[in-house]
Write a protein that holds these residues in place. Structure first.
Motif, mmCIF file in Angstrom:
data_model
loop_
_atom_site.group_PDB
_atom_site.id
_atom_site.type_symbol
_atom_site.label_atom_id
_atom_site.label_comp_id
_atom_site.label_asym_id
_atom_site.label_seq_id
_atom_site.Cartn_x
_atom_site.Cartn_y
_atom_site.Cartn_z
ATOM 1 N N LYS A 130 1.106 4.096 -2.783
ATOM 2 C CA LYS A 130 0.844 5.480 -2.375
ATOM 3 C C LYS A 130 1.994 6.381 -2.785
ATOM 4 O O LYS A 130 1.775 7.525 -3.226
ATOM 5 C CB LYS A 130 0.649 5.534 -0.852
ATOM 6 N N SER A 180 1.646 9.432 -5.286
ATOM 7 C CA SER A 180 2.043 10.773 -4.844
ATOM 8 C C SER A 180 3.086 11.377 -5.768
ATOM 9 O O SER A 180 3.050 12.577 -6.064
ATOM 10 C CB SER A 180 2.586 10.710 -3.411
ATOM 11 N N GLN A 220 0.827 -1.200 0.000
ATOM 12 C CA GLN A 220 0.000 0.000 0.000
ATOM 13 C C GLN A 220 0.870 1.261 0.000
ATOM 14 O O GLN A 220 0.576 2.226 -0.713
ATOM 15 C CB GLN A 220 -0.917 0.003 1.218
#
Length: 235
Positions: free
Chosen positions: A137, A141, A133
């Motif tokens: 992420k 980002s 995860q």
């Protein structure tokens, strides 16, 4: 008093920095990515440590299984010896009982290790899911950061151009054009003036030479010849 002023300025500068930071989404994302990467690195270290513990526990489990099997075999051999008359039954029973106690201890440790390994594997599954995860992420980002940074650059440039365009109305543009025309005319006038001055100096020299004429040249030649004759009289 000076100390108080320095402290006040320090907090003002820090507050300004915080405000500026929160006003810049690009900087916020940069900090967020750094935080995510730090969490990712910490998680990877934790996973590596937990895997090392799990590997050690699994190795120890195999050892304990072998120990339990060995003690069970020893107890069986002792009873067989007693059955064959090679060993007193009471002694065989005593030693076999001790071997079975050792086996029981090994089996208990095997049970504990099996439970621990199961917990380790379960925790590793959760941590690996978290790592995945975090990885997604971070990628998300970074993509968002690239997009926002490009948009921020375009917005900043567009704002600057629009500010320049808004400050240039028709009157100011015509005024700049007229000012440029005036400067160019001044430069042209100055160049022409220098040219006329050069021609003026040349014409003055010509006038002086014309006024003197050839008489002066003849007079100089005559005087030179006289001096030559005086210097070399004939015998």
């Amino acid at each position: 008093m000076n100390l108080f002023l320095r402290i006040l300025k320090f907090f003002q500068s820090e507050a300004h920095a915080v405000v500026s930071k929160f006003e810049d989404p690009v900087k916020l994302i940069e900090q967020g990515i750094r935080d995510l990467k730090k969490d990712f690195d910490d998680s990877m270290k934790s996973v590596a440590q937990l895997k090392a513990i799990s590997i050690g526990a699994k190795k120890e489990l195999e050892v304990k299984k072998q120990i339990a099997a060995d003690y069970e075999q020893k107890a069986m051999l002792l009873l067989e010896k007693a059955h064959k008359g090679e060993l007193e039954q009471s002694e065989a029973d005593r030693l076999a009982g001790e071997a079975l106690k050792k086996r029981q201890e090994a089996l208990k440790e095997i049970q504990n290790l099996t439970t621990n390994i199961k917990n380790y594997d379960s925790s590793l599954g959760v941590m690996e899911k978290k790592i995945l995860q975090l990885k997604n992420k971070i990628k998300e980002s970074e993509n968002e950061y690239t997009s926002l940074k490009a948009r921020a650059t375009v917005a900043k440039t567009t704002k600057k151009i629009n500010q320049q365009l808004s400050s240039m109305n028709s009157e100011s543009t015509m005024a700049m054009i007229e000012e440029m025309k005036t400067k160019i005319q001044e430069e042209e006038n100055l160049a022409e003036a220098y040219a006329e001055t050069s021609m003026l100096e040349t014409s003055v020299d010509d006038e002086i030479n014309n006024a003197i004429g050839t008489d002066l040249d003849v007079q100089k030649s005559l005087e030179a010849m006289k001096q030559k004759l005086l210097a070399n009289p004939k015998d």
